[in-house]
Design a protein around this motif. Structure first.
Motif, PDB file in Angstrom:
ATOM      1  N   LEU A   1       0.853  -1.181   0.000  1.00  0.00           N
ATOM      2  CA  LEU A   1       0.000   0.000   0.000  1.00  0.00           C
ATOM      3  C   LEU A   1       0.889   1.231   0.000  1.00  0.00           C
ATOM      4  CD1 LEU A   1      -3.066   0.721   0.201  1.00  0.00           C
ATOM      5  CD2 LEU A   1      -2.666   1.104   2.635  1.00  0.00           C
ATOM      6  N   LEU A   2       0.720   2.075  -1.013  1.00  0.00           N
ATOM      7  CA  LEU A   2       1.519   3.284  -1.107  1.00  0.00           C
ATOM      8  C   LEU A   2       1.068   4.271  -0.044  1.00  0.00           C
ATOM      9  CD1 LEU A   2       3.701   4.695  -2.868  1.00  0.00           C
ATOM     10  CD2 LEU A   2       1.805   5.750  -4.135  1.00  0.00           C
ATOM     11  N   PRO A   3       1.965   4.718   0.832  1.00  0.00           N
ATOM     12  CA  PRO A   3       1.558   5.662   1.881  1.00  0.00           C
ATOM     13  C   PRO A   3       0.980   6.932   1.275  1.00  0.00           C
ATOM     14  CG  PRO A   3       3.762   4.809   2.307  1.00  0.00           C
ATOM     15  CD  PRO A   3       3.397   4.390   0.931  1.00  0.00           C
ATOM     16  N   PRO A   4      -0.133   7.413   1.769  1.00  0.00           N
ATOM     17  CA  PRO A   4      -0.732   8.639   1.233  1.00  0.00           C
ATOM     18  C   PRO A   4       0.045   9.866   1.710  1.00  0.00           C
ATOM     19  CG  PRO A   4      -1.977   7.889   3.141  1.00  0.00           C
ATOM     20  CD  PRO A   4      -0.926   6.842   2.889  1.00  0.00           C
ATOM     21  N   PRO A   5      -0.094  10.992   0.999  1.00  0.00           N
ATOM     22  CA  PRO A   5       0.530  12.236   1.479  1.00  0.00           C
ATOM     23  C   PRO A   5      -0.029  12.620   2.854  1.00  0.00           C
ATOM     24  CG  PRO A   5      -0.257  12.448  -0.788  1.00  0.00           C
ATOM     25  CD  PRO A   5      -0.810  11.176  -0.270  1.00  0.00           C
ATOM     26  N   ILE A   6       0.840  13.128   3.698  1.00  0.00           N
ATOM     27  CA  ILE A   6       0.416  13.479   5.064  1.00  0.00           C
ATOM     28  C   ILE A   6       0.278  14.990   5.186  1.00  0.00           C
ATOM     29  CG2 ILE A   6       1.025  13.356   7.511  1.00  0.00           C
ATOM     30  CD1 ILE A   6       0.338  10.697   6.165  1.00  0.00           C
ATOM     31  N   GLU A   7      -0.863  15.390   5.726  1.00  0.00           N
ATOM     32  CA  GLU A   7      -1.058  16.803   6.018  1.00  0.00           C
ATOM     33  C   GLU A   7      -0.444  17.106   7.383  1.00  0.00           C
ATOM     34  OE1 GLU A   7      -5.115  17.946   5.630  1.00  0.00           O
ATOM     35  OE2 GLU A   7      -5.378  16.971   3.672  1.00  0.00           O
ATOM     36  N   GLU A   8       0.139  18.275   7.481  1.00  0.00           N
ATOM     37  CA  GLU A   8       0.861  18.636   8.714  1.00  0.00           C
ATOM     38  C   GLU A   8      -0.030  18.530   9.939  1.00  0.00           C
ATOM     39  OE1 GLU A   8       4.273  19.286  10.603  1.00  0.00           O
ATOM     40  OE2 GLU A   8       4.056  19.161   8.408  1.00  0.00           O
ATOM     41  N   ALA A   9      -1.301  18.878   9.803  1.00  0.00           N
ATOM     42  CA  ALA A   9      -2.207  18.850  10.956  1.00  0.00           C
ATOM     43  C   ALA A   9      -2.486  17.440  11.452  1.00  0.00           C
ATOM     44  CB  ALA A   9      -3.516  19.532  10.574  1.00  0.00           C
ATOM     45  N   ASP A  10      -2.178  16.422  10.619  1.00  0.00           N
ATOM     46  CA  ASP A  10      -2.472  15.037  10.991  1.00  0.00           C
ATOM     47  C   ASP A  10      -1.285  14.332  11.651  1.00  0.00           C
ATOM     48  OD1 ASP A  10      -4.957  15.377   9.837  1.00  0.00           O
ATOM     49  OD2 ASP A  10      -4.343  14.546   7.888  1.00  0.00           O
ATOM     50  N   ARG A  11      -0.124  14.954  11.671  1.00  0.00           N
ATOM     51  CA  ARG A  11       1.074  14.244  12.123  1.00  0.00           C
ATOM     52  C   ARG A  11       0.979  13.809  13.574  1.00  0.00           C
ATOM     53  NH1 ARG A  11       4.995  13.791   8.576  1.00  0.00           N
ATOM     54  NH2 ARG A  11       5.002  15.158   6.731  1.00  0.00           N
ATOM     55  N   ALA A  12       0.415  14.650  14.421  1.00  0.00           N
ATOM     56  CA  ALA A  12       0.333  14.285  15.841  1.00  0.00           C
ATOM     57  C   ALA A  12      -0.565  13.063  16.037  1.00  0.00           C
ATOM     58  CB  ALA A  12      -0.204  15.472  16.644  1.00  0.00           C
ATOM     59  N   VAL A  13      -1.686  13.019  15.310  1.00  0.00           N
ATOM     60  CA  VAL A  13      -2.606  11.873  15.406  1.00  0.00           C
ATOM     61  C   VAL A  13      -1.901  10.600  14.954  1.00  0.00           C
ATOM     62  CG1 VAL A  13      -4.671  10.848  14.368  1.00  0.00           C
ATOM     63  CG2 VAL A  13      -4.723  13.190  15.219  1.00  0.00           C
TER      64      VAL A  13
ATOM     65  N   ALA B   1      -6.966   5.394  22.389  1.00  0.00           N
ATOM     66  CA  ALA B   1      -5.619   5.756  22.839  1.00  0.00           C
ATOM     67  C   ALA B   1      -5.153   7.058  22.189  1.00  0.00           C
ATOM     68  CB  ALA B   1      -4.652   4.623  22.503  1.00  0.00           C
ATOM     69  N   VAL B   2      -5.453   7.211  20.883  1.00  0.00           N
ATOM     70  CA  VAL B   2      -5.029   8.426  20.175  1.00  0.00           C
ATOM     71  C   VAL B   2      -5.798   9.640  20.681  1.00  0.00           C
ATOM     72  CG1 VAL B   2      -4.945   9.551  17.919  1.00  0.00           C
ATOM     73  CG2 VAL B   2      -4.307   7.135  18.132  1.00  0.00           C
ATOM     74  N   LYS B   3      -7.065   9.468  20.915  1.00  0.00           N
ATOM     75  CA  LYS B   3      -7.878  10.571  21.433  1.00  0.00           C
ATOM     76  C   LYS B   3      -7.357  11.023  22.785  1.00  0.00           C
ATOM     77  CE  LYS B   3     -12.664  11.820  22.575  1.00  0.00           C
ATOM     78  NZ  LYS B   3     -14.067  11.351  22.620  1.00  0.00           N
ATOM     79  N   GLU B   4      -7.018  10.060  23.621  1.00  0.00           N
ATOM     80  CA  GLU B   4      -6.509  10.408  24.953  1.00  0.00           C
ATOM     81  C   GLU B   4      -5.165  11.128  24.846  1.00  0.00           C
ATOM     82  OE1 GLU B   4      -5.348   8.216  29.177  1.00  0.00           O
ATOM     83  OE2 GLU B   4      -6.336   7.091  27.574  1.00  0.00           O
ATOM     84  N   ALA B   5      -4.322  10.719  23.895  1.00  0.00           N
ATOM     85  CA  ALA B   5      -2.990  11.307  23.766  1.00  0.00           C
ATOM     86  C   ALA B   5      -3.009  12.680  23.100  1.00  0.00           C
ATOM     87  CB  ALA B   5      -2.090  10.366  22.963  1.00  0.00           C
ATOM     88  N   THR B   6      -3.956  12.905  22.186  1.00  0.00           N
ATOM     89  CA  THR B   6      -3.928  14.134  21.388  1.00  0.00           C
ATOM     90  C   THR B   6      -5.139  15.042  21.577  1.00  0.00           C
ATOM     91  OG1 THR B   6      -5.057  13.119  19.499  1.00  0.00           O
ATOM     92  CG2 THR B   6      -2.648  12.910  19.591  1.00  0.00           C
ATOM     93  N   GLY B   7      -6.231  14.504  22.102  1.00  0.00           N
ATOM     94  CA  GLY B   7      -7.465  15.269  22.213  1.00  0.00           C
ATOM     95  C   GLY B   7      -8.252  15.353  20.914  1.00  0.00           C
ATOM     96  N   ALA B   8      -7.732  14.698  19.864  1.00  0.00           N
ATOM     97  CA  ALA B   8      -8.430  14.722  18.575  1.00  0.00           C
ATOM     98  C   ALA B   8      -9.729  13.927  18.662  1.00  0.00           C
ATOM     99  CB  ALA B   8      -7.534  14.145  17.481  1.00  0.00           C
ATOM    100  N   LYS B   9     -10.718  14.344  17.868  1.00  0.00           N
ATOM    101  CA  LYS B   9     -11.978  13.616  17.830  1.00  0.00           C
ATOM    102  C   LYS B   9     -12.667  13.849  16.483  1.00  0.00           C
ATOM    103  CE  LYS B   9     -14.358  17.370  20.259  1.00  0.00           C
ATOM    104  NZ  LYS B   9     -15.186  17.738  21.454  1.00  0.00           N
TER     105      LYS B   9
END
Length: 436
Positions: free
Chosen positions: A352-364, A388-396
């Motif tokens: 699977l070719l890794p998709p381009p990453i947006e800077e805002a997504d790096r922490a998640v 686990a990711v939500k707890e670490a980053t607050g993302a939702k």
């Protein structure tokens, strides 16, 4: 009475959706009543009939799931036609004619110019036959007997034979036209119901008298409204839309049957996965007189809906080995055709070719890469990972779920990730999250 229906294509071309609809309704009616469905190859036109078209007709019926209970070929039945023709000739119900097409056309124009119907004018019984001219033959309609039948679709039908031309049944070269051999075969094959398009209504009117002349009771008739395209008229596209093209487009035979079974009726088109509901539901009383519109877009959408309910076992022989039952169940709501399942093999197993990453997504994604190795993949890994990711980053919401979907599947849309993630090997998932 055992119901016996027939499908009688001419092997001068491939089957198209219009005559497949005719075959379907004949097959459904026979199966509903525990009867027999027969295939009759109407190959009296020896010059245009081809063996490859006969093979294609059989193959298409098999693909559609229409099993047949017997087959006849008109080219093998000429002796039968000769015998019945001789009886009609002896009874005065067929007679020789000698006009050329040009002569008939002139006479037709004269009648029309006088405001008269262009009905063939019989010659006197003692009219002299021209020398050296082979006759063609017409069936003599009984002008004193009205033609009537109760059509299963159109209701009561009535024709006045005095306003009809005696039909030509045999050419000057002794070859047969459609009308008489069809009647002879329907009698010999014990056909009880004839289901066909409304373009045959006038044929039926003359054939009613042919049955009587041969001492037979006519079958029941159902004349259906013709298929038209989305523009509301007969279309060259419909006349050329063969089964090969539909197969190549990924259309399932049950999708085509489900649509054609209900077009022109008051019944809803439903995404069935077997022919059984269509057999149970066939009822000519539900068919209307308005043209039935065939829409390829509607067929494609129905095909998609049917796949969403199709079991793995029904398509396993057409799937890559990597698409197991669990994987099929996960991806089928996202498929338009079975062939699209192959596109998901790399999502499950790579590469699977890794998709381009947006800077805002790096922490998640960094939090996901850190959490994934410690997650139990046998116990709902998706919710464990997102928690686990939500707890670490607050993302939702979207900011949490979309970056993870992209990293794990390479796609913005797809199946429920709670169902998908356990079907991707843990080491694959960890590697994908770490790669981005």
């Amino acid at each position: 009475m055992t119901v016996v229906t027939r499908f009688a294509p001419s092997p001068t071309g491939i089957l198209h959706v219009g005559n497949v609809r005719t075959a379907l309704h004949n097959w459904l009616w026979a199966r509903k009543h525990g009867g027999r469905f027969l295939l009759r190859i109407d190959d009296t036109d020896l010059a245009r009939s081809k063996a490859e078209y006969v093979d294609a007709i059989r193959a298409d019926l098999a693909w559609l799931g229409f099993d047949i209970d017997g087959e006849e070929r008109q080219s093998a039945r000429f002796a039968l036609y000769e015998g019945e023709f001789a009886k009609l000739k002896a009874a005065g119900r067929v007679y020789a004619c000698y006009e050329t097409p040009e002569e008939l056309d002139i006479r037709r124009k004269i009648l029309l110019s006088r405001g008269l119907p262009p009905v063939y004018e019989r010659k006197p019984a003692d009219a002299r036959a021209p020398e050296g001219v082979a006759p063609h033959w017409r069936f003599r309609l009984d002008h004193e007997t009205p033609i009537e039948w109760a059509d299963m679709v159109r209701g009561d039908q009535s024709f006045e034979p005095k306003t009809m031309s005696d039909p030509v049944v045999r050419r000057a070269d002794s070859s047969w036209l459609y009308l008489l051999p069809s009647v002879i075969d329907d009698i010999a094959m014990g056909i009880t119901h004839v289901v066909r398009g409304e373009d045959h209504v006038s044929n039926t009117a003359t054939q009613i008298q042919m049955f009587a002349a041969l001492g037979a009771k006519p079958p029941a008739f159902a004349h259906e409204a013709l298929l038209v395209g989305t523009e509301g008229k007969l279309s060259k596209r419909l006349g050329s839309l063969g089964m090969d093209g539909l197969r190549d487009a990924g259309i399932e035979p049950i999708a085509l049957a489900a649509l054609l079974a209900r077009l022109g009726t008051s019944d809803p088109v439903e995404p069935v996965t077997s022919l059984a509901p269509l057999i149970e539901g066939i009822d000519f009383a539900h068919f209307g007189r308005a043209p039935a519109r065939f829409d390829e877009a509607e067929l494609a959408l129905l095909n998609q809906k049917i796949l969403h309910h199709t079991d793995h076992a029904a398509v396993a022989d057409r799937l890559p080995a990597a698409i197991t039952e669990a994987r099929w169940n996960a991806i089928r709501p996202n498929l338009m055709t079975v062939a699209e399942a192959a596109d998901w093999v790399s999502v499950f197993d790579g590469p699977l070719l890794p998709p381009p990453i947006e800077e805002a997504d790096r922490a998640v994604l960094a939090a996901a890469a850190a959490a994934a190795p410690g997650i139990n993949w046998d116990a709902d890994p998706w919710h464990a990972l997102t928690g686990a990711v939500k707890e670490a980053t607050g993302a939702k919401g979207r900011t949490l779920f979309l970056p993870l979907r992209r990293a794990l599947t390479g796609r913005d849309h797809g199946p429920d990730m709670a169902e998908m993630l356990p079907l991707i090997a843990k080491d694959q998932a960890v590697a994908r999250l770490s790669a981005v």
